[in-house]
Design a protein around this motif. Sequence first.
Motif, PDB file in Angstrom:
ATOM      1  N   HIS A 174       0.875  -1.176   0.000  1.00 51.42           N
ATOM      2  CA  HIS A 174       0.000   0.000   0.000  1.00 51.42           C
ATOM      3  C   HIS A 174       0.910   1.224   0.000  1.00 51.42           C
ATOM      4  CE1 HIS A 174       1.157   0.163   4.232  1.00 51.42           C
ATOM      5  NE2 HIS A 174       0.716  -1.101   4.365  1.00 51.42           N
ATOM      6  N   LEU A 175       0.309   2.411   0.012  1.00 50.26           N
ATOM      7  CA  LEU A 175       1.101   3.644  -0.009  1.00 50.26           C
ATOM      8  C   LEU A 175       1.341   4.197   1.393  1.00 50.26           C
ATOM      9  CD1 LEU A 175      -0.271   5.506  -3.167  1.00 50.26           C
ATOM     10  CD2 LEU A 175       2.100   4.819  -2.756  1.00 50.26           C
ATOM     11  N   GLY A 176       1.038   3.400   2.406  1.00 48.02           N
ATOM     12  CA  GLY A 176       1.275   3.823   3.786  1.00 48.02           C
ATOM     13  C   GLY A 176       2.712   3.602   4.215  1.00 48.02           C
ATOM     14  N   LYS A 177       2.970   3.772   5.513  1.00 47.06           N
ATOM     15  CA  LYS A 177       4.322   3.634   6.056  1.00 47.06           C
ATOM     16  C   LYS A 177       4.758   2.167   6.089  1.00 47.06           C
ATOM     17  CE  LYS A 177       3.640   7.579   9.189  1.00 47.06           C
ATOM     18  NZ  LYS A 177       3.611   8.006  10.610  1.00 47.06           N
ATOM     19  N   PRO A 178       5.992   1.878   5.671  1.00 47.93           N
ATOM     20  CA  PRO A 178       6.498   0.507   5.765  1.00 47.93           C
ATOM     21  C   PRO A 178       6.831   0.146   7.215  1.00 47.93           C
ATOM     22  CG  PRO A 178       8.220   1.964   4.958  1.00 47.93           C
ATOM     23  CD  PRO A 178       6.966   2.791   5.030  1.00 47.93           C
ATOM     24  N   LYS A 179       6.577  -1.086   7.590  1.00 45.09           N
ATOM     25  CA  LYS A 179       6.860  -1.539   8.956  1.00 45.09           C
ATOM     26  C   LYS A 179       8.327  -1.926   9.124  1.00 45.09           C
ATOM     27  CE  LYS A 179       2.150  -3.161   9.836  1.00 45.09           C
ATOM     28  NZ  LYS A 179       1.301  -4.329  10.199  1.00 45.09           N
ATOM     29  N   THR A 180       8.983  -2.198   7.993  1.00 45.41           N
ATOM     30  CA  THR A 180      10.411  -2.519   8.032  1.00 45.41           C
ATOM     31  C   THR A 180      11.124  -1.661   6.984  1.00 45.41           C
ATOM     32  OG1 THR A 180      10.129  -4.304   6.396  1.00 45.41           O
ATOM     33  CG2 THR A 180       9.957  -4.902   8.722  1.00 45.41           C
ATOM     34  N   ASP A 181      12.444  -1.611   7.043  1.00 46.14           N
ATOM     35  CA  ASP A 181      13.203  -0.862   6.044  1.00 46.14           C
ATOM     36  C   ASP A 181      12.961  -1.453   4.661  1.00 46.14           C
ATOM     37  OD1 ASP A 181      14.172   0.480   8.199  1.00 46.14           O
ATOM     38  OD2 ASP A 181      16.216  -0.327   8.085  1.00 46.14           O
ATOM     39  N   ILE A 182      12.859  -0.588   3.662  1.00 48.92           N
ATOM     40  CA  ILE A 182      12.690  -1.042   2.278  1.00 48.92           C
ATOM     41  C   ILE A 182      13.686  -0.288   1.399  1.00 48.92           C
ATOM     42  CG2 ILE A 182      10.239  -1.637   2.537  1.00 48.92           C
ATOM     43  CD1 ILE A 182       9.551   1.036   1.197  1.00 48.92           C
ATOM     44  N   THR A 183      13.851  -0.765   0.173  1.00 51.18           N
ATOM     45  CA  THR A 183      14.734  -0.100  -0.795  1.00 51.18           C
ATOM     46  C   THR A 183      13.939   0.246  -2.040  1.00 51.18           C
ATOM     47  OG1 THR A 183      16.663  -1.326   0.001  1.00 51.18           O
ATOM     48  CG2 THR A 183      16.826  -0.310  -2.180  1.00 51.18           C
ATOM     49  N   ILE A 184      13.940   1.525  -2.402  1.00 53.51           N
ATOM     50  CA  ILE A 184      13.229   2.008  -3.580  1.00 53.51           C
ATOM     51  C   ILE A 184      14.244   2.600  -4.551  1.00 53.51           C
ATOM     52  CG2 ILE A 184      11.444   3.558  -4.463  1.00 53.51           C
ATOM     53  CD1 ILE A 184      10.338   1.375  -2.663  1.00 53.51           C
ATOM     54  N   ASP A 185      14.379   1.980  -5.701  1.00 55.20           N
ATOM     55  CA  ASP A 185      15.320   2.453  -6.727  1.00 55.20           C
ATOM     56  C   ASP A 185      16.718   2.670  -6.156  1.00 55.20           C
ATOM     57  OD1 ASP A 185      16.065   3.142  -9.291  1.00 55.20           O
ATOM     58  OD2 ASP A 185      15.556   5.265  -9.034  1.00 55.20           O
ATOM     59  N   GLY A 186      17.151   1.727  -5.329  1.00 52.45           N
ATOM     60  CA  GLY A 186      18.493   1.796  -4.762  1.00 52.45           C
ATOM     61  C   GLY A 186      18.627   2.667  -3.530  1.00 52.45           C
ATOM     62  N   VAL A 187      17.530   3.320  -3.122  1.00 51.91           N
ATOM     63  CA  VAL A 187      17.564   4.187  -1.943  1.00 51.91           C
ATOM     64  C   VAL A 187      16.945   3.448  -0.759  1.00 51.91           C
ATOM     65  CG1 VAL A 187      16.824   6.385  -0.965  1.00 51.91           C
ATOM     66  CG2 VAL A 187      17.355   6.228  -3.398  1.00 51.91           C
ATOM     67  N   LYS A 188      17.682   3.362   0.360  1.00 59.51           N
ATOM     68  CA  LYS A 188      17.177   2.671   1.542  1.00 59.51           C
ATOM     69  C   LYS A 188      16.236   3.595   2.304  1.00 59.51           C
ATOM     70  CE  LYS A 188      18.623  -0.189   5.466  1.00 59.51           C
ATOM     71  NZ  LYS A 188      19.770  -0.744   6.228  1.00 59.51           N
ATOM     72  N   ILE A 189      15.019   3.095   2.562  1.00 57.13           N
ATOM     73  CA  ILE A 189      13.989   3.878   3.232  1.00 57.13           C
ATOM     74  C   ILE A 189      13.752   3.286   4.627  1.00 57.13           C
ATOM     75  CG2 ILE A 189      11.671   4.828   3.073  1.00 57.13           C
ATOM     76  CD1 ILE A 189      13.513   5.482   0.691  1.00 57.13           C
ATOM     77  N   PRO A 190      13.952   4.071   5.690  1.00 53.77           N
ATOM     78  CA  PRO A 190      13.735   3.563   7.055  1.00 53.77           C
ATOM     79  C   PRO A 190      12.259   3.244   7.302  1.00 53.77           C
ATOM     80  CG  PRO A 190      15.037   5.588   7.063  1.00 53.77           C
ATOM     81  CD  PRO A 190      14.468   5.452   5.696  1.00 53.77           C
ATOM     82  N   ALA A 191      12.007   2.264   8.139  1.00 56.76           N
ATOM     83  CA  ALA A 191      10.645   1.925   8.527  1.00 56.76           C
ATOM     84  C   ALA A 191       9.961   3.156   9.122  1.00 56.76           C
ATOM     85  CB  ALA A 191      10.666   0.787   9.550  1.00 56.76           C
ATOM     86  N   GLY A 192       8.655   3.314   8.817  1.00 55.32           N
ATOM     87  CA  GLY A 192       7.898   4.442   9.360  1.00 55.32           C
ATOM     88  C   GLY A 192       7.917   5.685   8.500  1.00 55.32           C
ATOM     89  N   THR A 193       8.666   5.680   7.411  1.00 53.98           N
ATOM     90  CA  THR A 193       8.729   6.834   6.507  1.00 53.98           C
ATOM     91  C   THR A 193       7.450   6.889   5.668  1.00 53.98           C
ATOM     92  OG1 THR A 193      11.135   6.626   6.341  1.00 53.98           O
ATOM     93  CG2 THR A 193      10.031   7.951   4.662  1.00 53.98           C
ATOM     94  N   THR A 194       6.901   8.073   5.477  1.00 53.86           N
ATOM     95  CA  THR A 194       5.736   8.204   4.616  1.00 53.86           C
ATOM     96  C   THR A 194       6.190   8.354   3.161  1.00 53.86           C
ATOM     97  OG1 THR A 194       5.630  10.627   4.699  1.00 53.86           O
ATOM     98  CG2 THR A 194       4.488   9.398   6.452  1.00 53.86           C
ATOM     99  N   PHE A 195       5.335   7.978   2.240  1.00 57.73           N
ATOM    100  CA  PHE A 195       5.677   8.112   0.821  1.00 57.73           C
ATOM    101  C   PHE A 195       5.865   9.585   0.464  1.00 57.73           C
ATOM    102  CE2 PHE A 195       4.558   8.683  -3.662  1.00 57.73           C
ATOM    103  CZ  PHE A 195       5.471   7.817  -4.248  1.00 57.73           C
ATOM    104  N   VAL A 196       5.043  10.452   1.062  1.00 68.75           N
ATOM    105  CA  VAL A 196       5.140  11.888   0.781  1.00 68.75           C
ATOM    106  C   VAL A 196       6.501  12.431   1.206  1.00 68.75           C
ATOM    107  CG1 VAL A 196       4.223  14.169   1.354  1.00 68.75           C
ATOM    108  CG2 VAL A 196       2.657  12.262   0.935  1.00 68.75           C
ATOM    109  N   ASP A 197       6.962  12.046   2.398  1.00 64.89           N
ATOM    110  CA  ASP A 197       8.272  12.510   2.860  1.00 64.89           C
ATOM    111  C   ASP A 197       9.395  11.984   1.969  1.00 64.89           C
ATOM    112  OD1 ASP A 197       7.232  13.959   4.938  1.00 64.89           O
ATOM    113  OD2 ASP A 197       7.477  12.368   6.435  1.00 64.89           O
ATOM    114  N   PHE A 198       9.277  10.712   1.598  1.00 66.37           N
ATOM    115  CA  PHE A 198      10.270  10.120   0.707  1.00 66.37           C
ATOM    116  C   PHE A 198      10.299  10.859  -0.628  1.00 66.37           C
ATOM    117  CE2 PHE A 198      10.454   7.124  -2.948  1.00 66.37           C
ATOM    118  CZ  PHE A 198      11.830   6.947  -2.980  1.00 66.37           C
TER     119      PHE A 198
END
Length: 209
Positions: A149-173
């Motif tokens: 979904h487009l909500g906050k990830p519960k664990t760290d994820i990687t989007i296009d090579g960028v590591k996204i910390p858990a709890g980050t919103t898509f808007v902030d990213f």
Amino acid sequence: EMKLYELGQKQGQLTDDAKKIVNDSTVAATTADQASGQMLDLATRMENEAMGSGLTAKGGELYKQYMGSQDAVTSLRQEYTRLRNTQAIKMLPPGPATDKDIALAMKGFPDETADPKTMASFLRGMAKLNQYSAVNESAKAEWVNSVGHLGKPKTDITIDGVKIPAGTTFVDFARQYMPSKTEQRGKEQSQAQVPNASYMKWLQSQGAK
């Protein structure tokens, strides 16, 4: 198709709504990326072609149409018109479009016989908007594919090579990621136009000899 296949490896874990977002966003990203490439290519060719403008250009095109002698300049103007109309259609409201709707959508777009520098500058601006749209839609597809979904990830994820910390919103990213990624994509597409521009200048120099 390759992008959809790559993302599809995880889609067995997604809901139907999530799969639809991934598919729609991937198609939208590809379409916007192709449109920006076409605009940059046309802008480059316009800048390397001797083109008139205003009443002189309109009169010249009418004469060429009457004589059946449309040339490369005519072709560039026709290509610009097609791209302009495609972008204007995107701005129309949902449902049947009235003449007023179409006129409003076309407002602000340079005429096909405007100054070529104005048209090229406009195309480059529209290309940048499409690059932003392509980057955003692509990131959205990867995000939903990873999170569901487009909500906050519960664990760290990687989007296009960028590591996204858990709890980050898509808007902030997106706020931090989009400007640099859009600039990078713009440079890549602009560099792709360089060989074409150099070749056109070489051709012109040969004709001058």
